[in-house]
Motif scaffolding. Structure first.
Motif, mmCIF file in Angstrom:
data_model
loop_
_atom_site.group_PDB
_atom_site.id
_atom_site.type_symbol
_atom_site.label_atom_id
_atom_site.label_comp_id
_atom_site.label_asym_id
_atom_site.label_seq_id
_atom_site.Cartn_x
_atom_site.Cartn_y
_atom_site.Cartn_z
ATOM 1 N N ALA A 94 10.720 -11.873 -2.470
ATOM 2 C CA ALA A 94 11.835 -11.001 -2.858
ATOM 3 C C ALA A 94 11.388 -9.593 -3.195
ATOM 4 O O ALA A 94 12.179 -8.795 -3.695
ATOM 5 C CB ALA A 94 12.570 -11.605 -4.056
ATOM 6 N N LEU A 95 10.119 -9.286 -2.915
ATOM 7 C CA LEU A 95 9.563 -7.996 -3.323
ATOM 8 C C LEU A 95 9.289 -7.110 -2.106
ATOM 9 O O LEU A 95 9.008 -7.598 -1.012
ATOM 10 C CB LEU A 95 8.259 -8.203 -4.094
ATOM 11 C CG LEU A 95 8.357 -9.067 -5.360
ATOM 12 C CD1 LEU A 95 6.972 -9.252 -5.964
ATOM 13 C CD2 LEU A 95 9.304 -8.452 -6.377
ATOM 14 N N ASP A 96 9.372 -5.791 -2.315
ATOM 15 C CA ASP A 96 8.990 -4.875 -1.252
ATOM 16 C C ASP A 96 7.465 -4.885 -1.099
ATOM 17 O O ASP A 96 6.755 -5.514 -1.878
ATOM 18 C CB ASP A 96 9.516 -3.463 -1.524
ATOM 19 C CG ASP A 96 9.003 -2.867 -2.829
ATOM 20 O OD1 ASP A 96 7.810 -3.030 -3.145
ATOM 21 O OD2 ASP A 96 9.804 -2.228 -3.546
ATOM 22 N N ARG A 97 6.983 -4.184 -0.099
ATOM 23 C CA ARG A 97 5.558 -4.243 0.233
ATOM 24 C C ARG A 97 4.681 -3.868 -0.963
ATOM 25 O O ARG A 97 3.743 -4.600 -1.315
ATOM 26 C CB ARG A 97 5.260 -3.299 1.404
ATOM 27 C CG ARG A 97 3.776 -3.224 1.765
ATOM 28 C CD ARG A 97 3.523 -2.197 2.850
ATOM 29 N NE ARG A 97 2.092 -2.085 3.116
ATOM 30 C CZ ARG A 97 1.429 -2.842 3.987
ATOM 31 N NH1 ARG A 97 2.064 -3.770 4.652
ATOM 32 N NH2 ARG A 97 0.137 -2.678 4.169
ATOM 33 N N ASP A 98 4.989 -2.733 -1.601
ATOM 34 C CA ASP A 98 4.139 -2.262 -2.695
ATOM 35 C C ASP A 98 4.207 -3.196 -3.894
ATOM 36 O O ASP A 98 3.179 -3.516 -4.508
ATOM 37 C CB ASP A 98 4.547 -0.849 -3.108
ATOM 38 C CG ASP A 98 4.171 0.191 -2.056
ATOM 39 O OD1 ASP A 98 3.313 -0.113 -1.201
ATOM 40 O OD2 ASP A 98 4.742 1.292 -2.087
ATOM 41 N N SER A 99 5.416 -3.634 -4.262
ATOM 42 C CA SER A 99 5.570 -4.528 -5.417
ATOM 43 C C SER A 99 4.883 -5.858 -5.171
ATOM 44 O O SER A 99 4.225 -6.408 -6.058
ATOM 45 C CB SER A 99 7.050 -4.749 -5.729
ATOM 46 O OG SER A 99 7.678 -3.548 -6.116
ATOM 47 N N GLY A 100 5.038 -6.380 -3.953
ATOM 48 C CA GLY A 100 4.397 -7.647 -3.623
ATOM 49 C C GLY A 100 2.887 -7.550 -3.683
ATOM 50 O O GLY A 100 2.220 -8.440 -4.220
ATOM 51 N N ARG A 101 2.359 -6.477 -3.145
ATOM 52 C CA ARG A 101 0.910 -6.299 -3.176
ATOM 53 C C ARG A 101 0.419 -6.139 -4.614
ATOM 54 O O ARG A 101 -0.627 -6.675 -4.987
ATOM 55 C CB ARG A 101 0.505 -5.094 -2.337
ATOM 56 C CG ARG A 101 -1.005 -4.947 -2.203
ATOM 57 C CD ARG A 101 -1.383 -3.803 -1.301
ATOM 58 N NE ARG A 101 -2.834 -3.703 -1.197
ATOM 59 C CZ ARG A 101 -3.572 -4.353 -0.310
ATOM 60 N NH1 ARG A 101 -3.000 -5.158 0.561
ATOM 61 N NH2 ARG A 101 -4.889 -4.211 -0.289
ATOM 62 N N ASN A 102 1.188 -5.412 -5.436
ATOM 63 C CA ASN A 102 0.792 -5.234 -6.832
ATOM 64 C C ASN A 102 0.704 -6.566 -7.566
ATOM 65 O O ASN A 102 -0.200 -6.786 -8.382
ATOM 66 C CB ASN A 102 1.779 -4.308 -7.547
ATOM 67 C CG ASN A 102 1.636 -2.865 -7.122
ATOM 68 O OD1 ASN A 102 0.632 -2.473 -6.546
ATOM 69 N ND2 ASN A 102 2.664 -2.058 -7.386
ATOM 70 N N VAL A 103 1.661 -7.465 -7.304
ATOM 71 C CA VAL A 103 1.646 -8.775 -7.951
ATOM 72 C C VAL A 103 0.409 -9.560 -7.553
ATOM 73 O O VAL A 103 -0.288 -10.146 -8.396
ATOM 74 C CB VAL A 103 2.929 -9.559 -7.606
ATOM 75 C CG1 VAL A 103 2.766 -11.042 -7.981
ATOM 76 C CG2 VAL A 103 4.132 -8.970 -8.333
ATOM 77 N N VAL A 104 0.093 -9.577 -6.260
ATOM 78 C CA VAL A 104 -1.065 -10.337 -5.794
ATOM 79 C C VAL A 104 -2.360 -9.694 -6.285
ATOM 80 O O VAL A 104 -3.310 -10.395 -6.661
ATOM 81 C CB VAL A 104 -1.050 -10.465 -4.265
ATOM 82 C CG1 VAL A 104 -2.264 -11.256 -3.781
ATOM 83 C CG2 VAL A 104 0.222 -11.177 -3.810
#
Length: 238
Positions: A179-189
């Protein structure tokens, strides 16, 4: 339930699993063997129905082990009692594609639920921990927002903060970036990977998100309930 102090955080041997009963009983997992190193970020991949989420939930004490061995934090899950499974789950963090937030609670209150089962610290300490976790996922300005006033990506980040607030030894994540955009998803991982380096937190993640694969220490691919490829030195380890 036998416990060993020097065991890897997760060790799976000869794991089989079935769904259904009687004539409708169908095998979903076949002879899965997997050992996960402490502090690593392991990604489970595969097409829909390949068994990756089933393996994740078996390792995370969310399904009963039917056949084979799953050792989690030194404890054997095959034959473990419900009380023993609950005690182990308190040492884990879970992130699911569906954020599962309580709509009547603020972001802070939802994250506090990740601490209530542990009873750690006074109310003020728990609130500070919740605010710290929310700040880490970029929600320092959303502490008192209800889920109805958050975007889908923000809701998922609250769920991530709730999973991490208790400093779990292992994080099990099922499509955490969906459910996250590219930057947010990468930040979480990247945050999960950093926890492995700094705290020794182990992460096992199911994902279809090719954008974050380069961060994995290991990529395990399943098809039709079997491991068909195990890249023990994922892109991040090369």
């Amino acid at each position: 339930m036998q416990v060993g102090g020097n065991d890897p955080p997760i060790s799976v041997l000869g794991l089989d699993h079935w769904f259904g009963t009687g004539d409708g009983r169908k095998q979903a997992i076949w002879d899965v063997n997997l050992t996960v190193a402490k502090g690593s970020l392991t990604v489970l991949m595969g097409p829909s129905g390949s068994g990756k989420t089933t393996v994740l939930t078996l390792m995370g004490c969310l399904r009963e082990v039917q056949k084979g061995s799953v050792r989690l934090l030194g404890a054997e899950l095959n034959g473990a009692s419900a009380a023993q499974a609950v005690a182990l789950r308190r040492r884990l963090g879970f992130i699911f594609q569906a954020h599962n937030l309580h709509e009547s609670l603020t972001a802070t209150q939802n994250v506090l639920m990740g601490l209530e089962v542990h009873g750690r610290g006074c109310a003020a300490q728990q609130r500070r921990a919740a605010h710290h976790a929310l700040s880490l996922v970029g929600l320092a300005d959303r502490f008192d927002y209800l889920p109805s006033n958050l975007s889908g990506g923000q809701k998922q980040r609250v769920a991530v903060a709730r999973a991490l607030v208790s400093n779990p030894e292992i994080v099990f994540a099922d499509e955490p970036t969906a459910a996250l955009d590219r930057d947010s998803g990468r930040n979480v991982v990247e945050m999960l990977k950093a926890l492995g380096r700094v705290r020794g937190t182990t992460t096992v993640m199911v994902t279809h998100d090719n954008r974050v694969l380069e961060l994995a220490d290991r990529i395990v691919t399943l098809e039709e309930g079997r491991i068909v490829n195990d890249d023990g030195a994922g892109p991040a380890a090369r």
